[in-house]
Design an enzyme around this catalytic site. Structure first.
Site, PDB file in Angstrom:
ATOM      1  N   HIS A 159       0.817  -1.220   0.000  1.00 48.54           N
ATOM      2  CA  HIS A 159       0.000   0.000   0.000  1.00 48.54           C
ATOM      3  C   HIS A 159       0.850   1.270   0.000  1.00 48.54           C
ATOM      4  O   HIS A 159       0.322   2.353  -0.192  1.00 48.54           O
ATOM      5  CB  HIS A 159      -0.950  -0.013   1.202  1.00 48.54           C
ATOM      6  CG  HIS A 159      -2.034  -1.026   1.056  1.00 48.54           C
ATOM      7  ND1 HIS A 159      -3.296  -0.706   0.625  1.00 48.54           N
ATOM      8  CD2 HIS A 159      -2.037  -2.365   1.238  1.00 48.54           C
ATOM      9  CE1 HIS A 159      -4.033  -1.802   0.562  1.00 48.54           C
ATOM     10  NE2 HIS A 159      -3.287  -2.839   0.936  1.00 48.54           N
ATOM     11  N   ASP A 366       3.094   9.705  -0.938  1.00 44.30           N
ATOM     12  CA  ASP A 366       1.960   8.895  -0.503  1.00 44.30           C
ATOM     13  C   ASP A 366       1.781   7.763  -1.508  1.00 44.30           C
ATOM     14  O   ASP A 366       1.830   8.016  -2.722  1.00 44.30           O
ATOM     15  CB  ASP A 366       0.696   9.767  -0.487  1.00 44.30           C
ATOM     16  CG  ASP A 366      -0.286   9.353   0.595  1.00 44.30           C
ATOM     17  OD1 ASP A 366      -0.233   8.189   1.026  1.00 44.30           O
ATOM     18  OD2 ASP A 366      -1.109  10.193   0.997  1.00 44.30           O
TER      19      ASP A 366
END
Ligand code: GDG
Length: 738
Positions: A159, A366
């Protein structure tokens, strides 16, 4: 029927006040619920075993609701979760090496925790089940499961970003982590960049080359893929149908009155760039006095990892800065920045998204960022949404999909402040156009679509792919050899050495025969009717030193010299060989050495080899291509062959090759069956031999890379097993024993 297991560090449950588990929604749990996929969860319930009032009861209750808990004690949680996963790996995956803490005592706990996950999973899975593992807490788990021997399909999704190999290799445990991951059948990333960095780490740390879509592992292929995660569209749509949403929408609309709302939502994490965002807000307020009373920046920062010092310090820093901005630019009735350090229910969050004139998503880096996607999705006129625009960091994975956002470099405070002005002055029409350009695609590729795609892909991988067991291809051949010998005929074995009888190592001189090999050759050479030859590119000195048995035929330097049983040592295979070409090619090869650190030349009697195994892998390959082009030009009219082997470029006399030597030996020995085995380009001359229908000729390529003219493939172990089997079957026949 095969089952699906979803494995993540945290289970989608929280414990209520009475210590009872309550299922939570959001994220992965909703993604799966929406996709209709039935799966069992495996994960840590969030509290240490020491804190559980009644562990047995909690475990039983969780199991009743289809959840397999992994129970961890305080010490493991500290070292594994707070320590290695969140204080070493997390900052490193986000390029923040200066924040990473390297405590040697943490990794053993990380291993223990991964082992506890493996054991919990192995207790419940069966052959042909699918296990989908999530995130950086569980890097070692795929290999642990693979090594259990259960026939599982294993997917892993990361992730976070995967950083450049220059950063990744700062981890002392880099090899174990990559090897752990490569236990999976499929590894997924949010973006192609992360996949690219992963491949480069695999190359530079493990020395393993790969393709864009796969890494070859022994007899298995590990698929690599890019699967950008989507947001929980269904969950947000549902939330927007609730009375709670309407209530929040009305309440906040009334509170805001004419004021513009700029919202940001994130976990309070140093990767999210909150201090830089506050700098930009401060600059904007400084330069836009007239706007100060008309705008409110709501920063929702969900508390995160409160047990880690870095996070405590960051919270204090943000609180101080918010106070300073409000102190400077606020008025009695108005604070321009509202810092809400808590979590909100989903309908309330959706209402804030719907109302906000802009959403500031400005992480320094991110993996993806779901808030950006959720904000665009909630801009729905029919549920009271107002037009709004997304301000998005170019360093969020989401930037690759959301090209209609106002893109900013979060480190550039002036640019972000300017983006705030642009958002403030943008027409509703422009905002709506931008939103519409992104909305449909986002809603289609939501979290359920994402989960379905990955699970479908891993389930499509046939379990048998990695069961191609080379040894199963041999019994027939063994039988043919045994038959030929037992019936009084002859059989011949022609075996390459490096990469065929043993693995490569970085220094060729270290690749000595392993302890099993010489006794095995002794046994094979003692079998009447069986002739055995090692056909190698090695110099005669090496072969002489390491293969002392005089009954073994040795062919050195790719067929330049040989040592045959019952002769007086080494002889030339061909009497007259022209070597004048060496003077022509030598300058080019020497130049390649000078220009490529780590490379070297090996001079043999009839060939010269440029080795680049110890160079930077990409640079070495690039140089090899350049050298090959030059050599092809220069040698066009010379009696040489140029070939590109495994980390080598070789120029060799044309007459001299392994095939010619084998052919000569076959015409000497007259076998009924001959087996040639080799792993690289030089062995192709043996595979390509055409020796007529009389001879049962079996060509075997060792390894599964590249095209070959050989008729069969195996691996080193497969070939070795075949030789052992042969020695056992023929060696145990009393009639054949000497
Ligand atoms: C990691 C990666 C990657 C936030 N505040 C509230 C709330 N949230 C929800 C948001 C969103 C989620 O939390 C945050 O997800 P992000 O993607 O923004 O970031 P991370 O938590 O860092 O997640 C990230 C992600 O994994 C998925 O792969 O995108 O890059 O770092 O869904 O809505 N939800 C509620 N109240 C809040 O106050 N209900």
């Amino acid at each position: 029927m095969s089952n699906t297991f979803i494995v993540s560090n945290r289970l989608p449950v929280r414990l209520d006040d009475a210590g009872k588990p309550v299922r939570t929604t959001g994220g992965l749990a909703s993604a799966l619920a929406g996709s209709g996929i039935e799966a069992t969860w495996v994960g840590w319930p969030g509290i240490a075993s020491e804190q559980m009032e009644n562990e047995a009861q909690l475990v039983a209750t969780l199991k009743e609701s289809g959840i397999v808990p992994v129970i961890l004690g305080e010490e493991i949680i500290d070292g594994y979760y707070h320590g290695y996963a969140n204080s070493t790996v997390w900052p490193l995956l986000h390029y923040m090496i200066e924040r990473a803490r390297f405590e040697p005592e943490w990794f053993p706990f990380y291993e223990k925790a991964n082992r506890a996950f493996a054991e919990a999973i192995l207790d419940v899975v069966e052959d042909s089940d699918t296990v989908w593992i999530h995130d950086y807490h569980l890097f070692l788990l795929p290999r642990m499961l693979r090594e259990s021997g259960k026939k599982l399909r294993i997917a892993f999704f990361l992730h976070t970003p995967f950083p450049s190999s220059e950063i990744f290799r700062a981890l002392s445990e880099r090899r174990k982590i990559l090897e752990g991951l490569l236990g999976a059948d499929l590894i997924g990333f949010h973006t192609y960049n992360y996949l690219r960095h992963f491949r480069s780490a695999v190359l530079r740390v493990l020395g393993v080359e790969s393709n864009v879509g796969s890494v070859q592992q022994e007899q298995r292929e590990v698929s690599l893929g890019v699967y950008p995660i989507g947001h929980d569209h269904r969950g947000f749509s549902k939330a927007m149908q609730t009375a709670e949403y309407q209530d929040a929408l009305n309440r906040h609309a009334a509170e805001l009155a004419e004021k513009k709302l700029f919202i940001s939502v994130e976990r309070l994490d140093y990767t999210k760039g909150i201090p830089q965002k506050l700098d930009a807000i401060r600059l904007f307020l400084k330069e836009n006095e007239a706007e100060r009373a008309k705008i409110v920046f709501v920063i929702i920062a969900v508390p995160s990892r409160g047990d880690v010092d870095e996070y405590v310090q960051l919270t204090e820093e943000v609180q101080r800065e918010v106070g300073a901005i409000n102190g400077k630019y606020g008025t009695v009735g108005h604070a321009p920045v509202q810092f809400l350090h808590r979590s909100f229910p989903q309908p309330e969050l959706a209402a804030l998204y719907a109302l906000a004139d802009a959403c500031l998503v400005t992480p320094l880096i991110d993996g993806m960022n779901l808030v950006a996607k959720e904000y665009i999705d909630c801009k729905n006129e029919s549920t009271g949404g107002r037009p709004g625009v997304l301000i998005l960091s170019e360093f969020a994975g989401a930037a690759q999909e959301l090209s209609h956002a106002i893109m900013v470099n979060p480190y550039d405070v002036t640019e972000t402040a300017r983006a705030i002005t642009q958002a403030l002055t943008m027409s509703d029409n422009d905002k709506q156009k931008r939103t519409l350009a992104m909305q449909d695609r986002l809603r289609r590729s939501d979290s359920s679509a994402w989960a379905t795609t990955i699970l479908n892909e891993v389930k499509a991988i046939p379990l048998t792919v990695r069961e191609v067991n080379a040894t199963t291809q041999f019994p027939m051949i063994t039988g043919r050899v045994v038959k030929a010998v037992q019936e009084g005929g002859r059989a011949s074995l022609f075996l390459d050495y490096d990469g065929t009888l043993r693995d490569f190592v970085s220094k060729p001189e270290d690749a000595v025969p392993d302890p099993e090999l010489l006794p095995l050759f002794d046994r094979l050479c003692a079998i009447p009717g069986l002739d055995v030859a090692v056909v190698s590119g090695r110099p005669l000195e090496f072969l002489d030193q390491h293969f002392p048995n005089p009954a073994l035929t040795l062919v050195a330097e790719h067929g330049y010299r040989w040592r045959r049983p019952d002769t007086d040592g080494w002889e030339l295979v061909h009497e007259h060989i022209d070597t004048d070409w060496i003077d022509v090619v030598m300058p080019l090869l020497e130049q390649a050495v000078d220009l490529t650190p780590g490379s070297h030349l090996e001079e043999k009697q009839s060939s010269i080899v440029w080795h680049y195994r110890q160079t930077d892998p990409e640079f070495g390959l690039w140089r090899a291509h350049g050298l090959l082009a030059e050599l092809t030009d220069v040698t066009a009219s010379l009696p040489v062959a140029v070939h590109h082997g495994k980390k080598i470029v070789e120029v060799a006399s044309q007459l001299v090759n392994k095939g010619q030597a084998v052919k000569a030996l076959i015409s000497d020995w007259h076998p009924n069956i001959a087996i040639v085995a080799g792993d690289d380009q030089t062995d192709e001359t043996m595979f390509a031999l055409e020796l007529g229908n009389e001879l049962d000729f079996v060509s075997v390529k060792v390894g599964d890379e590249g095209a070959t003219r050989a008729k069969r493939r195996t691996d080193i172990r497969g070939l070795r097993n075949f030789l052992v089997q042969l020695s056992e079957e023929l060696g145990t026949d009393p009639a054949l024993k000497r």
